[in-house]
Design an enzyme around this catalytic site. Sequence first.
Site, PDB file in Angstrom:
ATOM      1  N   LYS A 226      -2.442  14.966 -15.841  1.00  0.00           N
ATOM      2  CA  LYS A 226      -2.351  15.965 -16.891  1.00  0.00           C
ATOM      3  C   LYS A 226      -0.974  15.884 -17.571  1.00  0.00           C
ATOM      4  O   LYS A 226      -0.679  14.900 -18.188  1.00  0.00           O
ATOM      5  CB  LYS A 226      -2.640  17.342 -16.302  1.00  0.00           C
TER       6      LYS A 226
ATOM      7  N   ARG B  90       0.840  -1.199   0.000  1.00  0.00           N
ATOM      8  CA  ARG B  90       0.000   0.000   0.000  1.00  0.00           C
ATOM      9  C   ARG B  90       0.880   1.256   0.000  1.00  0.00           C
ATOM     10  O   ARG B  90       0.628   2.193  -0.715  1.00  0.00           O
ATOM     11  CB  ARG B  90      -0.975   0.017   1.173  1.00  0.00           C
TER      12      ARG B  90
ATOM     13  N   TYR C  55      -8.791  25.245  -9.369  1.00  0.00           N
ATOM     14  CA  TYR C  55      -9.371  24.010  -9.888  1.00  0.00           C
ATOM     15  C   TYR C  55     -10.690  23.732  -9.172  1.00  0.00           C
ATOM     16  O   TYR C  55     -10.749  23.654  -7.950  1.00  0.00           O
ATOM     17  CB  TYR C  55      -8.387  22.853  -9.689  1.00  0.00           C
TER      18      TYR C  55
ATOM     19  N   ASP D 173      -0.278  24.312  -6.431  1.00  0.00           N
ATOM     20  CA  ASP D 173      -0.769  23.413  -7.485  1.00  0.00           C
ATOM     21  C   ASP D 173      -0.106  23.885  -8.772  1.00  0.00           C
ATOM     22  O   ASP D 173      -0.482  24.903  -9.346  1.00  0.00           O
ATOM     23  CB  ASP D 173      -2.294  23.480  -7.579  1.00  0.00           C
TER      24      ASP D 173
HETATM   25  C1  LIG Z   1      -7.042  17.957 -12.976  1.00  0.00           C
HETATM   26  C2  LIG Z   1      -6.554  18.906 -11.959  1.00  0.00           C
HETATM   27  C3  LIG Z   1      -6.594  18.577 -10.600  1.00  0.00           C
HETATM   28  C4  LIG Z   1      -7.180  17.290 -10.090  1.00  0.00           C
HETATM   29  O1  LIG Z   1      -6.513  16.166 -10.596  1.00  0.00           O
HETATM   30  P1  LIG Z   1      -7.261  14.757 -10.804  1.00  0.00           P
HETATM   31  O2  LIG Z   1      -6.162  13.857 -11.216  1.00  0.00           O
HETATM   32  O3  LIG Z   1      -8.311  14.982 -11.849  1.00  0.00           O
HETATM   33  O4  LIG Z   1      -7.863  14.391  -9.493  1.00  0.00           O
HETATM   34  C5  LIG Z   1      -6.097  19.509  -9.699  1.00  0.00           C
HETATM   35  N1  LIG Z   1      -5.595  20.687 -10.111  1.00  0.00           N
HETATM   36  C6  LIG Z   1      -5.537  21.032 -11.411  1.00  0.00           C
HETATM   37  C7  LIG Z   1      -4.954  22.352 -11.809  1.00  0.00           C
HETATM   38  C8  LIG Z   1      -6.020  20.150 -12.385  1.00  0.00           C
HETATM   39  O5  LIG Z   1      -5.977  20.496 -13.664  1.00  0.00           O
END
Ligand SMILES: *Cc1c(COP(=O)(O)O)cnc(C)c1O
Length: 378
Positions: free
Chosen positions: A197, A47, A99, A172
């Site tokens: 992404k 895990r 987001y 982020d």
């Molecule tokens: C997509 C995204 C997230 C969340 O990621 P997931 O893998 O979809 O949970 C967070 N912040 C940004 C800027 C994103 O584009």
Amino acid sequence: MKPASIAAQALGWVDEKTRAIVPPIHPSTTFIRDPDNQYRSGRGYARDQNPTFDQAEAVLTALEGGHASLLFASGMAAATAVFQALAPGDHVLAPKVMYWSLRNWLANFATRWGLRVDFIDMTDADALRRSIQPGKTKLVWIETPANPLWSITDIALSCEIAHAAGAVVAVDSTVATPVLTRPFEFGADIVMHAGTKYLNGHSDVMAGTLTTREDTALWQRVRAIRAQVGGVLGTFEAWLLTRGMRTLFPRVRAASASAQAIAEHFDKHPQVEEVLYPGLGSFKGHAVAAKQMRGGFGGMLSIRVRGAGGGEAAAIAAAAKVQLWKRATSLGGVESLVEHRASVEGAGTPVPTDLLRLSTGIEDTGDLIADLEQALGR
Ligand SMILES: *Cc1c(COP(=O)(O)O)cnc(C)c1O
């Protein structure tokens, strides 16, 4: 070694047993205990001790210039782990433009678990100074460029203000990627990515990552949360993420160059009200972006479509007509995507209804421009 070289060879690791240059996948969930009851391999259960995580985490740590990284099952699992590591009553500041799913979770769930959350204009240092509560604000969450207006927050200035008040700064950095911005160079404490992404880059893996600048008590709690709450990445996904990161630099550079050309082409276009892109000299956050982004301004931009009644119908109609661009949510893949963002975010969104969010892929730039031109009705 330059980061691009680190990424291309995934740190150049060679498998000791086979001399393979591509790492093996370890699906085993459990590991042999030594006869004397020790776990000398350092691993007991997958895990939290999956060997397939090691390379992706090490590559990312090197690319960000941090101390350690952790993989999670999604970007949301990674981001929420940071907030879960705080205590009830702690105050946090988050951006008004961010987001959407994370904003939703902060407003609707984090508050039910006792966090005090204020959403502020994070691009305005005075708003941060006014809202931060020394000793009480434990975390300042930044997203830059921020979805889907691509607002730019000055990381260095925000860190200065936050640190003076005793708060940690988490960034982020999904949209900037380590190719364009390394938030630790500007004082950030934690960097988060939706690995779904750009890091993976092929729209075929859900993943999230956190990287820390230093080993701290907060980081140890984040680590424990991953192990105990269990939002861990699958073995095959971790392997794919390592593979995806090998092409991170050429993908991000190509997408950024194309997005810049598309933004310049549609800026002042008769069917376009406004182009939102940090690489345009006229964009509000351009000067700060130029200071903290290197080698491009990213693959994400938005266009506000002109039309009767405020442009919403025209924007949706344009999205209906694209052929090469694909009508889908998400971002950071090699294929270009377009989305009418207000339809996704619903009530309370700060997003104008005439806005189309564009995730530029790595197709031919001229093809991408021609497709948008025909979709806008020219
Ligand atoms: C997509 C995204 C997230 C969340 O990621 P997931 O893998 O979809 O949970 C967070 N912040 C940004 C800027 C994103 O584009």
